[in-house]
Scaffold this motif. Structure first.
Motif, PDB file in Angstrom:
ATOM      1  N   VAL A 256      24.127  49.662 -10.278  1.00 32.93           N
ATOM      2  CA  VAL A 256      24.291  50.809 -11.029  1.00 32.93           C
ATOM      3  C   VAL A 256      25.363  51.721 -10.686  1.00 32.93           C
ATOM      4  CG1 VAL A 256      21.851  50.608 -12.121  1.00 32.93           C
ATOM      5  CG2 VAL A 256      22.307  51.711 -10.997  1.00 32.93           C
TER       6      VAL A 256
ATOM      7  N   SER B 137      28.472  50.602 -11.357  1.00 32.47           N
ATOM      8  CA  SER B 137      29.407  50.373 -13.226  1.00 32.47           C
ATOM      9  C   SER B 137      29.229  52.108 -13.539  1.00 32.47           C
ATOM     10  CB  SER B 137      28.031  49.727 -14.186  1.00 32.47           C
ATOM     11  OG  SER B 137      27.441  48.412 -13.599  1.00 32.47           O
ATOM     12  N   LEU B 138      28.515  53.278 -13.200  1.00 37.45           N
ATOM     13  CA  LEU B 138      28.560  54.631 -13.873  1.00 37.45           C
ATOM     14  C   LEU B 138      28.430  55.367 -12.099  1.00 37.45           C
ATOM     15  CD1 LEU B 138      25.409  55.024 -15.010  1.00 37.45           C
ATOM     16  CD2 LEU B 138      25.386  53.577 -13.346  1.00 37.45           C
TER      17      LEU B 138
ATOM     18  N   SER C 156      28.850  53.782  -4.178  1.00 38.68           N
ATOM     19  CA  SER C 156      29.941  53.526  -4.707  1.00 38.68           C
ATOM     20  C   SER C 156      30.764  52.594  -5.621  1.00 38.68           C
ATOM     21  CB  SER C 156      30.118  54.511  -6.577  1.00 38.68           C
ATOM     22  OG  SER C 156      28.921  55.255  -6.360  1.00 38.68           O
TER      23      SER C 156
ATOM     24  N   GLY D 285      31.166  48.632  -6.748  1.00 35.33           N
ATOM     25  CA  GLY D 285      32.138  48.649  -7.733  1.00 35.33           C
ATOM     26  C   GLY D 285      33.549  47.062  -6.828  1.00 35.33           C
TER      27      GLY D 285
ATOM     28  N   LEU E 209      31.333  43.993  -8.302  1.00 36.05           N
ATOM     29  CA  LEU E 209      31.123  43.950  -9.311  1.00 36.05           C
ATOM     30  C   LEU E 209      33.061  42.762  -9.475  1.00 36.05           C
ATOM     31  CD1 LEU E 209      30.079  46.095 -11.340  1.00 36.05           C
ATOM     32  CD2 LEU E 209      28.614  44.889 -10.430  1.00 36.05           C
ATOM     33  N   THR E 210      33.901  43.291  -8.648  1.00 39.14           N
ATOM     34  CA  THR E 210      35.344  42.472  -9.303  1.00 39.14           C
ATOM     35  C   THR E 210      35.739  41.563  -8.512  1.00 39.14           C
ATOM     36  OG1 THR E 210      36.192  44.352  -7.655  1.00 39.14           O
ATOM     37  CG2 THR E 210      36.688  44.939  -9.777  1.00 39.14           C
TER      38      THR E 210
ATOM     39  N   TYR F 194      33.367  38.630 -10.560  1.00 40.56           N
ATOM     40  CA  TYR F 194      34.343  38.281 -11.658  1.00 40.56           C
ATOM     41  C   TYR F 194      35.632  37.552 -11.145  1.00 40.56           C
ATOM     42  CZ  TYR F 194      31.957  42.053 -13.223  1.00 40.56           C
ATOM     43  OH  TYR F 194      30.977  43.125 -13.860  1.00 40.56           O
TER      44      TYR F 194
ATOM     45  N   SER G 220      22.934  44.624 -10.638  1.00 39.76           N
ATOM     46  CA  SER G 220      23.023  45.808 -10.648  1.00 39.76           C
ATOM     47  C   SER G 220      21.773  46.245 -10.607  1.00 39.76           C
ATOM     48  CB  SER G 220      24.158  46.002 -11.192  1.00 39.76           C
ATOM     49  OG  SER G 220      25.303  46.179 -11.162  1.00 39.76           O
TER      50      SER G 220
ATOM     51  N   ASP H  32      27.458  40.116 -15.031  1.00 35.05           N
ATOM     52  CA  ASP H  32      26.731  41.429 -14.196  1.00 35.05           C
ATOM     53  C   ASP H  32      25.724  41.789 -15.070  1.00 35.05           C
ATOM     54  OD1 ASP H  32      26.153  43.852 -11.665  1.00 35.05           O
ATOM     55  OD2 ASP H  32      25.989  44.831 -13.441  1.00 35.05           O
TER      56      ASP H  32
ATOM     57  N   PRO I  56      22.196  44.357 -15.042  1.00 36.53           N
ATOM     58  CA  PRO I  56      21.808  45.406 -14.465  1.00 36.53           C
ATOM     59  C   PRO I  56      19.888  44.867 -14.719  1.00 36.53           C
ATOM     60  CG  PRO I  56      22.958  45.967 -16.310  1.00 36.53           C
ATOM     61  CD  PRO I  56      23.094  44.969 -16.223  1.00 36.53           C
TER      62      PRO I  56
ATOM     63  N   ILE J  30      21.342  52.753 -17.167  1.00 40.27           N
ATOM     64  CA  ILE J  30      23.260  52.683 -17.161  1.00 40.27           C
ATOM     65  C   ILE J  30      22.587  52.614 -19.237  1.00 40.27           C
ATOM     66  CG2 ILE J  30      24.922  51.169 -17.792  1.00 40.27           C
ATOM     67  CD1 ILE J  30      23.741  49.561 -15.116  1.00 40.27           C
TER      68      ILE J  30
END
Length: 257
Positions: free
Chosen positions: A142, A145-146, A155, A159, A162-163, A166, A183, A245, A247, A253
């Motif tokens: 998580v 994402s935030l 973080s 991040g 995640l990319t 994708y 996540s 993704d 969570p 979130i």
């Protein structure tokens, strides 16, 4: 049987403890041959012994995912036996601190495992998946994402996970390779217990309850819950899912604030 992984060969990084250990056991119980890549080979051997004693199949491998050549060599040795159907990039390290409290050495250390480690494993595994397809599952957070206080470097790495997820999902659609990520929010693992013991001696239970309540659902998750989600995403029942993704956060979130 739904969610059967019979005949599948899987690789799980960081499978010697916590979430990785739960994933290794869960996939093995569903019929997968589980290859555990671990820097802590004793931990990998211990969980493999437990899995094999239960009548399933697990093989431990000593491997530092930040070492490009070691990852290539280890994955090649696995491919030589049976190919690769599932790769789970679970190995990761944590860091607490804002940008001022994050040294260059901290950044390099987190990058080498949490980002380069994922790259190393995907780079080594994908050529062996292209002929018949496969599943790649990355462990994000998580925190990717935030905004979470005191998690600057961590973080950043999640991040990136995640990319990368994708990008791999997009680039390898035509080869039947699915790539997703999970996540988690706070999951009760040995890391949590160690963190509380080190930073809050004598207040472990009080702080555990405080951290638990940051999840709207009122508790931390447990590793088996994450493993069950991983099982679904690695199974044929999830064949229509890629580039997503997931969570698993007790509402963290969407319901906080």
């Amino acid at each position: 049987m739904k969610f059967s992984l019979a005949g599948k060969t899987s690789i799980i990084t960081g499978g010697g403890s916590g979430i990785g250990k739960a994933i290794a056991s869960t996939l093995a119980e569903q019929g997968a041959s589980v290859n555990i890549l671990e820097r802590d080979i004793e931990a990998a051997e211990e969980i493999s012994k437990e899995i094999n004693a239960a009548g399933f199949v697990s093989i431990p491998h000593s491997c530092d995912v930040s070492d490009h050549d070691a990852v290539l060599k280890t994955i090649q040795s696995i491919v030589g036996d049976s190919g690769i159907d599932i790769l789970i990039n679970n190995a990761g390290i944590a860091h607490i601190g804002n940008v001022e409290a994050t040294t260059e050495q901290d950044m390099d250390r987190l990058y080498s495992v949490n980002i380069k480690g994922v790259y190393n494993c995907v780079h080594a595994a994908i050529p062996h998946m292209k002929e018949k397809g496969g599943v790649i599952l990355n462990m994000a957070s998580v925190a990717g994402s935030l905004g979470i206080a005191e998690r600057f470097a961590y973080s950043m790495t999640k991040g990136a996970v995640l990319t990368m997820t994708y990008s791999v999902a997009k680039d390898y659609l035509e080869y039947g390779i699915r790539c997703n990520s999970i996540s988690p929010a706070r999951i009760h693992t040995p890391f949590v217990d160690g963190y509380l013991k080190q930073n809050y001696p004598g207040q472990e239970q009080e702080m555990f309850q405080k951290l638990s309540k940051t999840q709207p659902i009122g508790r931390m998750g447990n590793p088996v819950e994450v493993a069950n989600l991983a099982l679904y995403l690695c199974s044929d029942e999830a064949s229509f899912i890629t580039g997503t993704d997931f969570p698993i956060d007790g509402g963290y979130i969407k319901l906080n604030g």
